[in-house]
Design a protein around this motif. Structure first.
Motif, PDB file in Angstrom:
ATOM      1  N   VAL A 110      29.402  47.421  44.950  1.00  0.00           N
ATOM      2  CA  VAL A 110      29.775  46.097  45.482  1.00  0.00           C
ATOM      3  C   VAL A 110      30.777  46.251  46.614  1.00  0.00           C
ATOM      4  O   VAL A 110      30.666  45.611  47.667  1.00  0.00           O
ATOM      5  N   TYR A 111      31.766  47.114  46.424  1.00  0.00           N
ATOM      6  CA  TYR A 111      32.784  47.280  47.458  1.00  0.00           C
ATOM      7  C   TYR A 111      32.174  47.827  48.747  1.00  0.00           C
ATOM      8  O   TYR A 111      32.463  47.334  49.850  1.00  0.00           O
ATOM      9  N   GLU A 112      31.306  48.824  48.622  1.00  0.00           N
ATOM     10  CA  GLU A 112      30.697  49.413  49.811  1.00  0.00           C
ATOM     11  C   GLU A 112      29.749  48.441  50.501  1.00  0.00           C
ATOM     12  O   GLU A 112      29.651  48.407  51.727  1.00  0.00           O
ATOM     13  N   ALA A 113      29.044  47.617  49.711  1.00  0.00           N
ATOM     14  CA  ALA A 113      28.100  46.667  50.306  1.00  0.00           C
ATOM     15  C   ALA A 113      28.802  45.522  51.024  1.00  0.00           C
ATOM     16  O   ALA A 113      28.306  44.994  52.030  1.00  0.00           O
ATOM     17  N   THR A 114      29.949  45.141  50.518  1.00  0.00           N
ATOM     18  CA  THR A 114      30.639  43.957  51.070  1.00  0.00           C
ATOM     19  C   THR A 114      31.806  44.304  51.978  1.00  0.00           C
ATOM     20  O   THR A 114      32.264  43.436  52.752  1.00  0.00           O
ATOM     21  N   GLY A 115      32.322  45.521  51.894  1.00  0.00           N
ATOM     22  CA  GLY A 115      33.492  45.887  52.673  1.00  0.00           C
ATOM     23  C   GLY A 115      34.731  45.113  52.276  1.00  0.00           C
ATOM     24  O   GLY A 115      35.683  45.019  53.042  1.00  0.00           O
ATOM     25  N   GLY A 116      34.702  44.541  51.080  1.00  0.00           N
ATOM     26  CA  GLY A 116      35.854  43.767  50.620  1.00  0.00           C
ATOM     27  C   GLY A 116      35.895  42.343  51.145  1.00  0.00           C
ATOM     28  O   GLY A 116      36.867  41.614  50.910  1.00  0.00           O
ATOM     29  N   TYR A 117      34.842  41.921  51.878  1.00  0.00           N
ATOM     30  CA  TYR A 117      34.765  40.556  52.423  1.00  0.00           C
ATOM     31  C   TYR A 117      34.721  39.580  51.251  1.00  0.00           C
ATOM     32  O   TYR A 117      33.796  39.594  50.431  1.00  0.00           O
ATOM     33  N   ALA A 118      35.718  38.718  51.124  1.00  0.00           N
ATOM     34  CA  ALA A 118      35.972  37.949  49.905  1.00  0.00           C
ATOM     35  C   ALA A 118      34.777  37.144  49.441  1.00  0.00           C
ATOM     36  O   ALA A 118      34.392  37.190  48.263  1.00  0.00           O
ATOM     37  N   ILE A 119      34.167  36.372  50.343  1.00  0.00           N
ATOM     38  CA  ILE A 119      33.087  35.485  49.905  1.00  0.00           C
ATOM     39  C   ILE A 119      31.875  36.298  49.457  1.00  0.00           C
ATOM     40  O   ILE A 119      31.154  35.916  48.510  1.00  0.00           O
ATOM     41  N   ALA A 120      31.668  37.442  50.112  1.00  0.00           N
ATOM     42  CA  ALA A 120      30.531  38.289  49.720  1.00  0.00           C
ATOM     43  C   ALA A 120      30.813  38.971  48.382  1.00  0.00           C
ATOM     44  O   ALA A 120      29.913  39.094  47.533  1.00  0.00           O
ATOM     45  N   VAL A 121      32.047  39.419  48.165  1.00  0.00           N
ATOM     46  CA  VAL A 121      32.415  40.011  46.878  1.00  0.00           C
ATOM     47  C   VAL A 121      32.176  39.016  45.760  1.00  0.00           C
ATOM     48  O   VAL A 121      31.573  39.324  44.713  1.00  0.00           O
ATOM     49  N   ARG A 122      32.655  37.810  45.987  1.00  0.00           N
ATOM     50  CA  ARG A 122      32.537  36.771  44.961  1.00  0.00           C
ATOM     51  C   ARG A 122      31.073  36.450  44.663  1.00  0.00           C
ATOM     52  O   ARG A 122      30.659  36.331  43.505  1.00  0.00           O
ATOM     53  N   ALA A 123      30.262  36.311  45.733  1.00  0.00           N
ATOM     54  CA  ALA A 123      28.844  35.988  45.542  1.00  0.00           C
ATOM     55  C   ALA A 123      28.114  37.118  44.821  1.00  0.00           C
ATOM     56  O   ALA A 123      27.273  36.886  43.939  1.00  0.00           O
ATOM     57  N   ALA A 124      28.435  38.359  45.201  1.00  0.00           N
ATOM     58  CA  ALA A 124      27.766  39.505  44.559  1.00  0.00           C
ATOM     59  C   ALA A 124      28.069  39.550  43.071  1.00  0.00           C
ATOM     60  O   ALA A 124      27.157  39.748  42.241  1.00  0.00           O
ATOM     61  N   ILE A 125      29.320  39.357  42.704  1.00  0.00           N
ATOM     62  CA  ILE A 125      29.691  39.436  41.299  1.00  0.00           C
ATOM     63  C   ILE A 125      29.096  38.271  40.514  1.00  0.00           C
ATOM     64  O   ILE A 125      28.680  38.433  39.351  1.00  0.00           O
ATOM     65  N   LEU A 126      29.015  37.085  41.131  1.00  0.00           N
ATOM     66  CA  LEU A 126      28.360  35.962  40.454  1.00  0.00           C
ATOM     67  C   LEU A 126      26.894  36.262  40.201  1.00  0.00           C
ATOM     68  O   LEU A 126      26.355  35.974  39.116  1.00  0.00           O
ATOM     69  N   GLU A 127      26.211  36.852  41.191  1.00  0.00           N
ATOM     70  CA  GLU A 127      24.794  37.182  41.012  1.00  0.00           C
ATOM     71  C   GLU A 127      24.613  38.217  39.900  1.00  0.00           C
ATOM     72  O   GLU A 127      23.719  38.108  39.055  1.00  0.00           O
ATOM     73  N   LEU A 128      25.469  39.212  39.880  1.00  0.00           N
ATOM     74  CA  LEU A 128      25.357  40.269  38.883  1.00  0.00           C
ATOM     75  C   LEU A 128      25.709  39.794  37.476  1.00  0.00           C
ATOM     76  O   LEU A 128      25.296  40.394  36.476  1.00  0.00           O
TER      77      LEU A 128
END
Length: 855
Positions: free
Chosen positions: A202-220
């Motif tokens: 998740v960190y590598e895919a999003t680069g720590g971009y907050a909204i993307a981190v949040r969306a990824a974790i919600l999907e997972l």
């Protein structure tokens, strides 16, 4: 899912950064999606702010400095920091023409610590630079004030020098990015374990971009096939509504996103088949928004900015009919809950012009500044002509906005004509009928249809009076009542104007509104000549309730006029002029311009500047005030009547006669001016006849004192000392009762001196005191007394304006100094003066310093 998103997005290192108030301004500066609003929401929810909190989220319609501070003032009202009446006073302050640093500091000063959060700051565009300076001044001068700004656009607050001096602390996008450790912790708490990804993925895919981190974790965190596509769904920034748990909640969010914030009552109207309390609980728990203070006893829900923008655009483009329905409902709700401008923007956006008209009517009814600002021009300028014709109140507001802007003023007339000609619908309540009538009153007056405006004003006041007599509680807004009073005053219905303004003092209103009523009443009384009453009205004004309007603002013009007359009657000529110097620029083409001129004209007459003043006023009458269709009000006539006096004082009787030739010989308004002209011409009998006729018409103390003084002069010239003494007594009685002395300026010099001698010989003590109290060297001289210079004397007087010594004049003219001295002595004698300053002042007033063929 082990815990709610709301609990798990808390990052202590960032909250501590917000806790740090060493710098009084904190700037969260990062692109969209870095979680600026979410971070602020959590910091506030944790109660980590000091003192009271004012949260403002800017929209695209925030285009002026005033509107920024209006929104902050509304937040203060919601938080209970100010009462509704204090809020109205604060709006008056913010919307004055000269709202400056000292007023800003006074507006923000509170009794305790408070924090202002400004979200969506990038929407201010170029205006951000101005607000940057306001915030820097405020945090420097207002104890206990802190500002937190969330911006994704440019702002000068991020300058390095401000950070080095600990004035601004910047939290950037680098700071807001999730660290690998934070992603790991977040993943563990929300997802636990997943066969589709690990925290590092998740960190590598999003680069720590907050909204993307949040969306990824919600999907997972969800079961089913969507978890397998967590990467593409997380990075699809337009699929924000897809992050919502189910379609019912997504539909609720889409529809309620039409408005910047909403409460459960509005949500029930917008989405009647969904339980708003349950929906809001889920939305808030999952971090999609936050509650904000709405009133002192209730709260409203506000979405995270990025989510609302996505939902709003989705609804607008994919469901236009639903969007229009929701926007109309939300607009009416905003208008009824203290945000009329937000309501207007929404109604106009969806073409609900009937609702927009009602909102504009409320604005005109309650916001005094709506009549003096061009801020509504941008909102209404794109409306097609057929819409303006069908909805005349919108045309009226757009016309007022253009009238307030010198560049756009030429386009105001057609719009005001629409409003003046509007048909009032049948079946309206008395309140609504009076509102429509008032719009016609103002539009007609602005177009120069003064008699029509006055008749409509009487209708308005009669409707209100009839309702009161019938036991109804119908009252007229003080804004409208003062407008009706002005229309009456402009046609000479002084009694009606005074009565109308007096009626506003018993109506509940803010102190700044009461100030305006006292200001108008003081001005009317001063123009009439009742100085004790005028001063008493001025004494009722609470200067602390308005910081600028009472000093230089346009709305208090009549108060400024009253103060100028006060200085005039105290013979402080320079102060009488200075009081109005900065006011005139606001009112050059307005109904009030003429009433600003009379005290200035009298002051300059007393200072020996008659010719220069006559030229100034005539240039104005031939310029900005000469627009086609601009009818003559009472004030404009009075200016022309005093212009007659100035031309006579300047030794230009032909110019004075030309002005009077524009009126019928039996026009009663011209009789006093004609009486003065006859006196200057040496026809005492004709002057006395005109005085006798004038006394049948003039009613105000100022004009009656002037006419009595003229009658005394004409009687004395005719050899009737008894009548002259009697009229001097009448004049001095008025002067003593009403505190007047300036009417004596209208007497020719020789007559004023002769009457002063007569009073000392045969009059009473009050008569003597009246003439002795006037400290003025010269005003009006007779044409026969004009100096007859030789050509050489005229040349020497011209040279005197350039050189202080006879030797320099002699050098320029190639003659001896003794010759110059001889010619100057002769010129001084003919001018009736003894020094160079007196000679120059007298020569200028007689028009001898410039070559000009006025006669």
């Amino acid at each position: 899912m082990h815990a709610t998103t709301r609990e798990l997005l808390v990052r202590e290192r960032l909250l501590r950064a917000l806790d740090d108030d060493t710098a009084r301004i904190t700037l969260l500066h990062a692109p969209s999606g870095y979680g600026k609003t979410t971070l602020l929401r959590m910091w506030v929810d944790a109660g980590r702010h000091t003192g009271r909190l004012l949260w403002v989220t800017f929209g695209a319609s925030t285009t002026t400095r005033n509107s920024v501070w209006e929104q902050i003032a509304r937040a203060a009202l919601r938080e209970g920091l100010v009462t509704s009446l204090q809020f109205e006073d604060l709006l008056t302050l913010i919307n004055t023409d000269d709202f400056e640093k000292r007023d800003l500091i006074a507006a923000m000063r509170g009794e305790g610590a408070f924090t202002i959060i400004l979200d969506g700051y990038e929407r201010l565009g170029d205006l951000a630079r101005v607000i940057d300076e306001d915030l820097l001044r405020g945090t420097e001068h207002v104890p206990g004030m802190r500002a937190i700004v969330a911006a994704r656009g440019r702002t000068t607050l991020g300058q390095q020098r401000l950070q080095l001096h600990d004035r601004v602390h910047v939290i950037s996008n680098v700071d807001l990015e999730f660290t690998e450790a934070e992603v790991d912790e977040f993943f563990t708490l929300v997802v636990g374990e997943s066969r589709h990804a690990a925290p590092r993925d998740v960190y590598e895919a999003t680069g720590g971009y907050a909204i993307a981190v949040r969306a990824a974790i919600l999907e997972l965190s969800r079961s089913g096939p969507r978890a397998a596509h967590w990467r593409e769904n997380a990075l699809n920034s337009t699929n924000l509504s897809g992050q919502l748990p189910n379609e019912e909640l997504a539909n609720f969010a889409r529809i309620t996103s039409v408005v910047p914030y909403f409460d459960t009552s509005l949500a029930r109207m917008l989405v009647p088949n969904t339980d708003p309390d349950a929906a809001i609980r889920v939305l808030e728990a999952d971090g999609f928004g936050r509650h904000i203070a709405f009133t002192r006893t209730s709260r409203a829900f506000q979405y995270v900015t990025a989510l609302r923008e996505a939902l709003h655009e989705e609804l607008r483009t994919e469901s236009p009919a639903e969007y229009k329905r929701a926007a109309s409902i939300a607009s009416a709700w905003l208008g009824g809950n203290g945000d009329p401008e937000g309501a207007l923007d929404l109604a106009l956006e969806v073409g609900d012009y009937e609702l927009a008209s009602r909102i504009c009517a409320r604005l005109l009814l309650s916001v005094v500044e709506a009549y003096t600002t061009d801020r509504y021009e941008a909102r209404l300028q794109h409306l097609p002509q057929e819409v303006l014709a069908a909805y005349p109140i919108l045309a009226f507001v757009l016309g007022l906005a253009r009238l307030a802007n010198p560049v756009l003023r030429g386009g105001a007339k057609p719009l005001l004509q629409i409003a003046a000609g509007m048909r009032i619908p049948n079946g309206l309540s008395p309140e609504r009928r009076t509102e429509y009538l008032c719009f016609k009153v103002f539009a007609s007056r602005t177009l120069g249809r003064y008699q029509e405006s006055a008749e409509l004003a009487r209708q308005v006041l009669d409707v209100v009076a009839a309702q009161g007599a019938a036991g109804s509680s119908t009252t007229l807004s003080p804004v409208f009542t003062r407008g009706a009073a002005l229309s009456l005053f402009l046609v000479g219905d002084v009694k009606g104007a005074h009565a109308a303004v007096a009626s506003t003092f018993v109506v509940p209103q803010s102190q700044s509104s009461r100030n305006l009523s006292f200001s108008d009443a003081a001005g009317y009384k001063a123009i009439d000549g009742d100085m004790p009453a005028s001063r008493a009205m001025l004494a009722q004004i609470d200067d602390g309730a308005w910081t600028t309007t009472s000093e230089r603002g346009h709305l208090g013009t009549f108060g400024h006029i009253a103060r100028s007359y006060g200085y005039l009657e105290d013979q402080e000529w320079a102060m009488a002029r200075a009081t109005l110097e900065d006011i005139e620029r606001h009112t050059v083409t307005s109904d009030l311009w003429p009433h600003l001129q009379e005290p200035i004209m009298l002051a300059r007459l007393a200072q020996g500047e008659a010719l220069a003043e006559a030229r100034r006023v005539e240039e104005m009458l031939d310029g900005p005030l000469a627009t086609p269709g601009n009818a003559e009000s009472l004030g404009l006539f009075r200016v022309k009547a005093f212009l007659v006096v100035l031309w006579l004082a300047a030794g230009r009787p032909a110019r004075a006669r030309k002005l009077l030739d524009g009126y019928a010989a039996d026009d009663f308004r011209t009789l006093p001016a004609r009486a003065l002209l006859a006196l200057v011409d040496g026809d005492a009998d004709q002057s006395m006849r005109l005085v006798s006729r004038s006394l049948d018409f003039v009613k105000t103390p100022r004009m009656r004192m002037s006419v009595h003084a003229l009658g005394a002069a004409a009687s004395l010239r005719a050899g009737d000392r008894d009548v002259a003494l009697s009229m001097v007594g009448l004049a001095s009685s008025l002067g003593r009762e009403y505190g007047l002395v300036s009417p004596l300026l209208l007497l020719p010099d020789r007559d004023r001196e002769a009457l002063a001698i007569l009073s000392r010989e045969s009059g009473g003590a009050d008569d003597v005191e009246m003439f002795d109290s006037l400290d003025v060297a010269t005003t009006i001289q007779e044409v026969s007394a004009m100096p007859q210079f030789t050509e050489r004397e005229r040349v020497v007087v011209h040279a005197l304006a350039r050189h202080a010594s006879p030797a320099r004049i002699a050098e320029e003219l190639f003659v001896s100094p003794n010759t110059v001295k001889t010619q100057l002595r002769s010129a001084y004698k003919k001018l009736g003066v003894h020094s160079r300053p007196e000679a120059l002042r007298r020569a200028e007033s007689l028009g001898l310093l410039r070559d000009r063929s006025d006669d």
